[in-house]
Design a protein around this motif. Structure first.
Motif, PDB file in Angstrom:
ATOM      1  N   PRO A 189       0.856  -1.060   0.031  1.00 33.59           N
ATOM      2  CA  PRO A 189      -0.190   0.088   0.116  1.00 33.59           C
ATOM      3  C   PRO A 189       1.147   1.318  -0.150  1.00 33.59           C
ATOM      4  CG  PRO A 189      -0.579  -1.331   1.829  1.00 33.59           C
ATOM      5  CD  PRO A 189       0.637  -2.017   1.191  1.00 33.59           C
ATOM      6  N   GLU A 190       0.240   2.326  -0.401  1.00 32.58           N
ATOM      7  CA  GLU A 190       0.947   3.501  -0.323  1.00 32.58           C
ATOM      8  C   GLU A 190       1.695   3.925   1.039  1.00 32.58           C
ATOM      9  OE1 GLU A 190       0.062   8.339  -1.440  1.00 32.58           O
ATOM     10  OE2 GLU A 190      -1.399   6.754  -2.114  1.00 32.58           O
ATOM     11  N   PHE A 191       3.123   4.186   1.128  1.00 32.13           N
ATOM     12  CA  PHE A 191       3.620   4.425   2.400  1.00 32.13           C
ATOM     13  C   PHE A 191       3.398   3.141   3.138  1.00 32.13           C
ATOM     14  CE2 PHE A 191       3.166   8.814   0.677  1.00 32.13           C
ATOM     15  CZ  PHE A 191       4.334   8.932   0.436  1.00 32.13           C
ATOM     16  N   GLY A 192       2.955   1.972   2.964  1.00 34.27           N
ATOM     17  CA  GLY A 192       2.681   0.916   3.715  1.00 34.27           C
ATOM     18  C   GLY A 192       1.436   1.066   4.700  1.00 34.27           C
ATOM     19  N   LEU A 193       0.500   2.210   4.496  1.00 32.54           N
ATOM     20  CA  LEU A 193      -0.497   2.369   5.362  1.00 32.54           C
ATOM     21  C   LEU A 193      -1.676   1.715   5.082  1.00 32.54           C
ATOM     22  CD1 LEU A 193      -0.396   6.217   5.816  1.00 32.54           C
ATOM     23  CD2 LEU A 193       0.713   4.529   7.451  1.00 32.54           C
ATOM     24  N   GLY A 194      -2.232   0.691   5.886  1.00 36.20           N
ATOM     25  CA  GLY A 194      -3.273  -0.059   5.601  1.00 36.20           C
ATOM     26  C   GLY A 194      -3.093  -1.515   5.422  1.00 36.20           C
ATOM     27  N   SER A 195      -3.996  -2.413   5.839  1.00 36.55           N
ATOM     28  CA  SER A 195      -3.680  -4.089   5.523  1.00 36.55           C
ATOM     29  C   SER A 195      -4.408  -4.360   4.461  1.00 36.55           C
ATOM     30  CB  SER A 195      -4.097  -4.685   6.887  1.00 36.55           C
ATOM     31  OG  SER A 195      -3.453  -4.443   7.943  1.00 36.55           O
ATOM     32  N   HIS A 196      -4.237  -3.711   3.285  1.00 33.06           N
ATOM     33  CA  HIS A 196      -5.043  -3.922   1.961  1.00 33.06           C
ATOM     34  C   HIS A 196      -4.001  -3.298   1.056  1.00 33.06           C
ATOM     35  CE1 HIS A 196      -7.215  -4.126  -1.465  1.00 33.06           C
ATOM     36  NE2 HIS A 196      -8.579  -3.576  -0.962  1.00 33.06           N
ATOM     37  N   THR A 197      -3.293  -4.381   0.053  1.00 31.90           N
ATOM     38  CA  THR A 197      -2.360  -4.003  -0.748  1.00 31.90           C
ATOM     39  C   THR A 197      -2.853  -3.239  -1.990  1.00 31.90           C
ATOM     40  OG1 THR A 197      -0.797  -5.461   0.217  1.00 31.90           O
ATOM     41  CG2 THR A 197      -0.138  -4.531  -2.036  1.00 31.90           C
ATOM     42  N   GLY A 247      -2.201  -6.781   3.705  1.00 35.98           N
ATOM     43  CA  GLY A 247      -0.918  -5.981   3.682  1.00 35.98           C
ATOM     44  C   GLY A 247      -0.490  -5.525   4.869  1.00 35.98           C
ATOM     45  N   SER A 248       0.613  -4.678   4.961  1.00 41.38           N
ATOM     46  CA  SER A 248       1.172  -4.167   3.941  1.00 41.38           C
ATOM     47  C   SER A 248       2.086  -4.929   3.083  1.00 41.38           C
ATOM     48  CB  SER A 248       1.916  -2.835   4.208  1.00 41.38           C
ATOM     49  OG  SER A 248       3.056  -2.902   5.245  1.00 41.38           O
ATOM     50  N   SER A 249       2.683  -5.925   3.658  1.00 41.92           N
ATOM     51  CA  SER A 249       3.491  -6.946   2.885  1.00 41.92           C
ATOM     52  C   SER A 249       2.637  -7.828   2.133  1.00 41.92           C
ATOM     53  CB  SER A 249       4.286  -7.707   3.808  1.00 41.92           C
ATOM     54  OG  SER A 249       5.089  -6.844   4.830  1.00 41.92           O
ATOM     55  N   GLY A 250       1.880  -7.575   1.359  1.00 47.16           N
ATOM     56  CA  GLY A 250       0.621  -8.472   0.647  1.00 47.16           C
ATOM     57  C   GLY A 250       1.583  -8.732  -0.686  1.00 47.16           C
ATOM     58  N   GLY A 251       2.200  -8.313  -1.412  1.00 53.83           N
ATOM     59  CA  GLY A 251       2.948  -8.640  -2.552  1.00 53.83           C
ATOM     60  C   GLY A 251       3.886  -9.787  -2.120  1.00 53.83           C
ATOM     61  N   ALA A 252       4.526  -9.564  -1.069  1.00 55.16           N
ATOM     62  CA  ALA A 252       5.427 -10.504  -0.582  1.00 55.16           C
ATOM     63  C   ALA A 252       4.673 -11.949  -0.125  1.00 55.16           C
ATOM     64  CB  ALA A 252       6.168 -10.054   0.664  1.00 55.16           C
ATOM     65  N   THR A 285      -5.793   8.269   4.243  1.00 54.01           N
ATOM     66  CA  THR A 285      -5.280   7.718   5.408  1.00 54.01           C
ATOM     67  C   THR A 285      -4.186   8.355   5.836  1.00 54.01           C
ATOM     68  OG1 THR A 285      -4.514   5.948   4.344  1.00 54.01           O
ATOM     69  CG2 THR A 285      -6.671   5.590   5.365  1.00 54.01           C
ATOM     70  N   ALA A 286      -2.986   8.560   4.867  1.00 47.99           N
ATOM     71  CA  ALA A 286      -1.646   9.317   5.295  1.00 47.99           C
ATOM     72  C   ALA A 286      -1.928  10.706   5.615  1.00 47.99           C
ATOM     73  CB  ALA A 286      -1.181   9.342   4.044  1.00 47.99           C
TER      74      ALA A 286
END
Length: 465
Positions: A122-130, A150-155, A332-333
């Motif tokens: 996610p943008e700047f890692g904010l939010g548990s949805h990638t 997320g934020s490590s959703g792609g991984a 959110t940011a």
């Protein structure tokens, strides 16, 4: 050996014995990415194929550089990697190509890993949805209409689909644990200070976020954790550590495991989640451990109040250089930035007192229990178009991240925590649990996790793609 399913341990062993070449592994990796990434969008900023194959052949011709020699890894797109577009999911950095590696990327490279691109965040890692405006959303491989977390959703998705054998992530508010749960893999949040952050700006005050490893087994997590762990003299609170690898399964006989459930109703969970986690705890009982249901050990509201104050303070500190471009940030940011900038020093002090009180209570708990368990997420993976849940079981969520409150008892204290899969719900979607212990007990938690993994092997139930 099926290189899209094999463990990192087995792959690296085959590479070291010259039974497998780095070029063969790179070819298999690129072929798998070409086969599935178009559907899930987990790996972004992938480097040129010819350059990657040349680097793999060079690795084959060279003497081994380290524990990850010849292994392809894509790095989470919050980490700067020299020569690879590093965006943090923000249009402000969509063309940013760093000239030098961040510390984590440098440690991966020094260990011999071949850095092939980035994993989405996610943008700047904010939010548990990638999802982000640069690369779009990453889809859940078990149901591409749903979020991967997320934020490590792609991984997590890259691991679940066999595009990578190891992946790095980061975790402030469940970013290693939530996507691990929703993609049927493992994510490990280390004790705070074990894996130092980038030595930029303040090195003393913000003790919430940490980098960490993700994999398809605790044993593989141990491999990557050892590579990225250890002090950096520029980071004053980074710590000396002992190796955790090879991770050996613990004897669970006589261990005491505390089950915290929904924290007495403070963490409402959707139907089926608590039951699935409780079923997973039978594995510990069958192997000689004693599992006990615990009453809430501390006031959840005090933990939450401390958390959102210290989090907004930390996030705002990171975003403050972009304050003049606030309108370019996602909502959110902007919320975190405004909230953090409005805090007083005494607001932060009171939040830290609450954190200290919870720490003292947790120390008492770990005198009686070897590990504690909570669900890794309170909801099942939701629709891709939904930014975040606004209610759970009829209870409204008053912030964009309140729905992930279940991770805050761990995050607030910087405890070592293994996000472990627990199986699948009625709709075929994965779920996970948090298995955590006292600060510094990283090796112990991984060994308990390895005993659980050997009995369950959940990540071997792969998505149909």
């Amino acid at each position: 050996m099926d290189l899209t399913r094999a463990s990192a341990t087995d792959i690296l062993d085959a590479l070291s014995r010259r039974q497998l070449s780095a070029a063969e592994l790179m070819r298999a990796t690129l072929d798998r990415i070409a086969q599935v990434n178009g559907e899930v969008n987990a790996i972004v900023a992938l480097r040129d194929e010819d350059a990657l194959m040349a680097e793999a052949r060079a690795a084959d011709a060279a003497s081994p550089r380290g524990a990850l020699h010849g292994l392809p890894i894509a790095v989470k797109d919050l980490v700067n990697v020299a020569g690879i577009t590093s965006t943090q999911g923000s249009p402000l950095f969509k063309d940013h190509v760093p000239q030098t590696d961040d510390l984590l990327a440098a440690r991966l490279r020094a260990a011999g890993a071949i850095l092939i691109g980035k994993t989405n965040t996610p943008e700047f890692g904010l939010g548990s949805h990638t999802f982000n405006p640069v690369y779009g959303a990453t889809r859940n491989p078990y149901d591409p209409t749903k979020t991967c977390g997320g934020s490590s959703g792609g991984a997590a998705v890259a691991l679940a689909t066999g595009m990578l054998a190891l992946a790095d992530g980061s975790d402030m508010m469940g970013s290693l644990r939530n996507p691990a749960a929703w993609n049927n893999v493992y994510g490990f949040r280390p004790s705070w200070g074990r894996v130092p952050s980038e030595p930029v700006g303040d090195g003393y005050l913000h003790q919430l976020s940490t980098l960490g490893p993700m994999a398809r087994s605790p044993e593989d997590i141990g491999l990557l954790l050892d590579v990225i762990s250890g002090p950096d003299p520029r980071m004053p609170l980074s710590t000396e550590v002992e190796r955790v690898s090879p991770v050996q399964a613990a004897d669970l006989t006589g261990m005491r495991i505390g089950w915290l459930g929904d924290w007495g109703g403070a963490f409402p969970c959707e139907e089926g989640i608590l039951a699935l986690c409780r079923d997973a705890l039978h594995v510990f009982e069958e192997r000689g451990a004693r599992v006990e249901a615990l009453a809430p050990p501390f006031d959840a509201d005090l933990i939450w109040d401390s958390w959102i104050t210290l989090r907004s303070w930390s996030v705002a500190a990171g975003l403050e250089p972009l304050a003049k471009k606030k309108s370019s940030l996602k909502d959110t940011a902007q919320w975190e930035l405004e909230r953090g900038l409005a805090l007083s020093a005494m607001d932060v002090h009171r939040a830290s007192v609450n954190r200290s009180d919870w720490h003292k209570r947790a120390v008492e708990l770990f005198e009686d229990y070897d590990a504690l368990v909570l669900p890794a997420a309170p909801v099942w993976p939701f629709e891709l178009e939904t930014p975040y849940p606004t209610e759970i079981k009829g209870q409204g969520m008053d912030t964009y991240h309140r729905w992930m409150q279940v991770v805050t008892p761990v995050s607030l204290l910087g405890l070592p925590c293994l996000g472990a899969p627990v199986g699948f719900g009625a709709q075929g979607l994965p779920m996970g649990m948090q298995l955590f212990g006292p600060r510094g007990a990283d090796a112990r938690i991984l060994s308990i996790g390895a005993a659980y993994h050997s009995a369950t092997l959940w990540p071997q139930k792969r998505p149909a793609m």
